[in-house]
Scaffold this motif. Structure first.
Motif, mmCIF file in Angstrom:
data_model
loop_
_atom_site.group_PDB
_atom_site.id
_atom_site.type_symbol
_atom_site.label_atom_id
_atom_site.label_comp_id
_atom_site.label_asym_id
_atom_site.label_seq_id
_atom_site.Cartn_x
_atom_site.Cartn_y
_atom_site.Cartn_z
ATOM 1 N N LEU A 279 1.463 8.281 9.720
ATOM 2 C CA LEU A 279 2.185 9.246 9.226
ATOM 3 C C LEU A 279 2.330 10.317 10.256
ATOM 4 O O LEU A 279 3.472 10.807 10.357
ATOM 5 C CB LEU A 279 1.411 9.826 7.716
ATOM 6 C CG LEU A 279 1.094 8.764 6.595
ATOM 7 C CD1 LEU A 279 0.192 9.559 5.688
ATOM 8 C CD2 LEU A 279 2.606 8.300 6.063
ATOM 9 N N THR B 219 4.672 12.216 3.875
ATOM 10 C CA THR B 219 3.816 11.826 2.565
ATOM 11 C C THR B 219 4.502 12.122 1.372
ATOM 12 O O THR B 219 4.665 11.033 0.552
ATOM 13 C CB THR B 219 2.214 12.346 2.545
ATOM 14 O OG1 THR B 219 1.625 12.302 3.709
ATOM 15 C CG2 THR B 219 1.582 12.104 1.369
ATOM 16 N N ARG C 237 3.619 -0.483 -4.355
ATOM 17 C CA ARG C 237 3.010 0.352 -3.317
ATOM 18 C C ARG C 237 3.711 -0.442 -2.013
ATOM 19 O O ARG C 237 3.659 -1.490 -2.081
ATOM 20 C CB ARG C 237 1.533 0.271 -3.301
ATOM 21 C CG ARG C 237 0.784 0.781 -2.284
ATOM 22 C CD ARG C 237 -0.574 0.848 -2.329
ATOM 23 N NE ARG C 237 -0.900 1.667 -3.426
ATOM 24 C CZ ARG C 237 -0.987 2.976 -3.189
ATOM 25 N NH1 ARG C 237 -1.148 3.570 -1.837
ATOM 26 N NH2 ARG C 237 -1.480 3.687 -4.067
ATOM 27 N N VAL D 262 2.732 0.767 1.184
ATOM 28 C CA VAL D 262 1.923 0.632 2.562
ATOM 29 C C VAL D 262 0.614 0.787 2.039
ATOM 30 O O VAL D 262 0.227 1.391 0.925
ATOM 31 C CB VAL D 262 2.273 1.901 3.472
ATOM 32 C CG1 VAL D 262 3.587 1.681 4.063
ATOM 33 C CG2 VAL D 262 2.123 3.125 2.674
ATOM 34 N N ASN D 263 -0.399 0.315 2.735
ATOM 35 C CA ASN D 263 -1.745 0.647 2.470
ATOM 36 C C ASN D 263 -2.339 1.690 3.645
ATOM 37 O O ASN D 263 -2.037 1.583 4.779
ATOM 38 C CB ASN D 263 -2.468 -0.937 2.872
ATOM 39 C CG ASN D 263 -2.491 -1.733 1.849
ATOM 40 O OD1 ASN D 263 -2.331 -1.812 0.599
ATOM 41 N ND2 ASN D 263 -2.138 -3.026 2.414
ATOM 42 N N ARG D 264 -2.941 2.661 2.930
ATOM 43 C CA ARG D 264 -3.347 3.836 3.727
ATOM 44 C C ARG D 264 -4.716 3.775 4.204
ATOM 45 O O ARG D 264 -5.591 3.495 3.206
ATOM 46 C CB ARG D 264 -2.883 5.270 2.882
ATOM 47 C CG ARG D 264 -1.328 5.191 2.692
ATOM 48 C CD ARG D 264 -1.398 6.433 1.425
ATOM 49 N NE ARG D 264 0.009 6.693 1.082
ATOM 50 C CZ ARG D 264 0.576 6.066 0.118
ATOM 51 N NH1 ARG D 264 0.047 5.194 -0.182
ATOM 52 N NH2 ARG D 264 1.934 6.401 -0.018
ATOM 53 N N THR D 265 -4.994 4.208 5.447
ATOM 54 C CA THR D 265 -6.539 4.396 5.785
ATOM 55 C C THR D 265 -6.228 5.959 6.398
ATOM 56 O O THR D 265 -5.436 6.376 6.365
ATOM 57 C CB THR D 265 -6.833 3.276 6.781
ATOM 58 O OG1 THR D 265 -5.772 3.478 8.106
ATOM 59 C CG2 THR D 265 -6.772 2.064 6.425
ATOM 60 N N ARG E 1 -4.306 5.076 10.152
ATOM 61 C CA ARG E 1 -3.452 4.109 10.234
ATOM 62 C C ARG E 1 -2.873 3.633 8.699
ATOM 63 O O ARG E 1 -3.528 3.717 7.906
ATOM 64 C CB ARG E 1 -3.698 2.916 11.021
ATOM 65 C CG ARG E 1 -4.230 3.257 12.253
ATOM 66 C CD ARG E 1 -3.370 3.665 13.191
ATOM 67 N NE ARG E 1 -2.284 2.433 13.612
ATOM 68 C CZ ARG E 1 -1.195 2.693 14.492
ATOM 69 N NH1 ARG E 1 -1.178 3.944 14.942
ATOM 70 N NH2 ARG E 1 -0.160 1.987 14.564
ATOM 71 N N ILE E 2 -1.628 2.955 8.740
ATOM 72 C CA ILE E 2 -1.170 2.390 7.836
ATOM 73 C C ILE E 2 -0.944 1.243 8.197
ATOM 74 O O ILE E 2 -0.488 0.769 9.054
ATOM 75 C CB ILE E 2 0.038 3.151 7.083
ATOM 76 C CG1 ILE E 2 1.136 3.182 8.002
ATOM 77 C CG2 ILE E 2 -0.272 4.607 6.799
ATOM 78 C CD1 ILE E 2 2.611 3.515 7.561
#
Length: 304
Positions: free
Chosen positions: A19, A34, A47, A49-52, A55-56
């Motif tokens: 992001l 965001t 959904r 993307v998977n967000r960490t 990183r995504i």
């Protein structure tokens, strides 16, 4: 946010993988990125993307959305190119990528002059230490050195160029001037690390024979301008493109050796995707670029 803007936003997000990096590229705040992502996912009801923490990664739905977004964006660009090519005035965003030093010294001034003559064009110049591989949605034209890339892209030769081996008169006065490439092994050479590879094997061609010399170096850098500065300071022998060396040769600050040998090709190419072949802004810029180098070619080579 219209559909095309959404596509460009998501393509940038997928390319950057974060992001914060997407925010920098789009000149937005991370919170705005965001919010745009949340709004997009909310509108689609999935959904993407998977967000960490840092990183995504794309979900399966995100991969599908990205693939179609790229296809639709390409179709829109091709449609706009076909339409705008009917008009004589180039307009719109022109995105150019070039090597760091060459981009600063040559491409940036030419773009400045081009914009003066074509005020309806918007310019983005991105300088990198390694060439961008096309296709890349963030670039229209890449300036590259050496052999033309594969047939998946169009490569237009902008100007001839060759690599020269040279050093300062101060260096040659202290250590002597090598008569043959093999004698380089007893001299200090300045090596440039390119694309994560150390270019310590210098190649020379004469009478259809190749001679490879593994040079020794007490100075190594990944920046060509730094290597050139070290050569000017008398620290060693360097191999650089003649467009970078020309003014110093004319001023007597550098002297070339082995001028009766050929070295690996370093011609200057403008590389772009075939879909931009009908774009007025791209074709006009490439014509202008080639003319600019042609006008300067005799001056840059006048020391011969």
């Amino acid at each position: 946010m219209d559909a095309n803007s959404e596509f460009e936003f998501f393509i940038s997000l997928a390319k950057n993988g974060a992001l914060s990096a997407t925010a920098r590229e789009l000149n937005l705040t991370p919170s705005a990125v965001t919010k745009r992502l949340n709004n997009l996912e909310s509108r689609l009801g999935v959904r993407l993307v998977n967000r960490t923490t840092r990183r995504i990664s794309l979900t399966n739905e995100g991969e599908i959305y990205l693939e179609h977004a790229k296809d639709i964006k390409t179709q829109i660009e091709e449609m706009e190119a076909a339409v705008t090519n009917r008009r004589s005035t180039p307009r719109g965003l022109l995105r150019v990528n070039a090597p760091l030093g060459f981009g600063r010294n040559y491409i940036a001034p030419i773009l400045s002059e081009f914009l003066t003559e074509n005020p309806e064009v918007e310019i983005q110049l991105m300088l990198t230490d390694r060439p961008i591989t096309l296709p890349d949605e963030s670039v229209d034209v890449c300036i590259r050195f050496g052999q033309a890339p594969d047939s998946r892209v169009i490569a237009r030769k902008i100007a001839p160029n060759r690599r020269l081996v040279c050093a300062s008169p101060t260096y040659f006065k202290r250590f002597g001037k090598p008569e043959t490439p093999a004698e380089l092994m007893s001299h200090n050479c300045i090596i440039i690390k390119q694309n994560q590879q150390v270019a310590s094997a210098w190649r020379f061609y004469k009478d259809n024979q190749e001679e490879v010399v593994k040079v020794k170096a007490n100075m190594l850098t990944n920046d060509g301008e730094i290597a050139l500065r070290w050569a000017l300071d008398g620290h060693g022998i360097v191999m650089r493109a003649e467009w970078d060396l020309a003014k110093y040769m004319r001023q007597g600050k550098l002297e070339a050796i082995f001028t009766d040998y050929e070295t690996p090709e370093a011609d200057i190419y403008a590389v772009y995707m075939e879909r931009l072949n009908q774009s007025a802004k791209v074709t006009r810029f490439l014509d202008y670029l080639q003319d600019s180098f042609l006008n300067n070619e005799n001056k840059e080579r006048s020391f011969w």
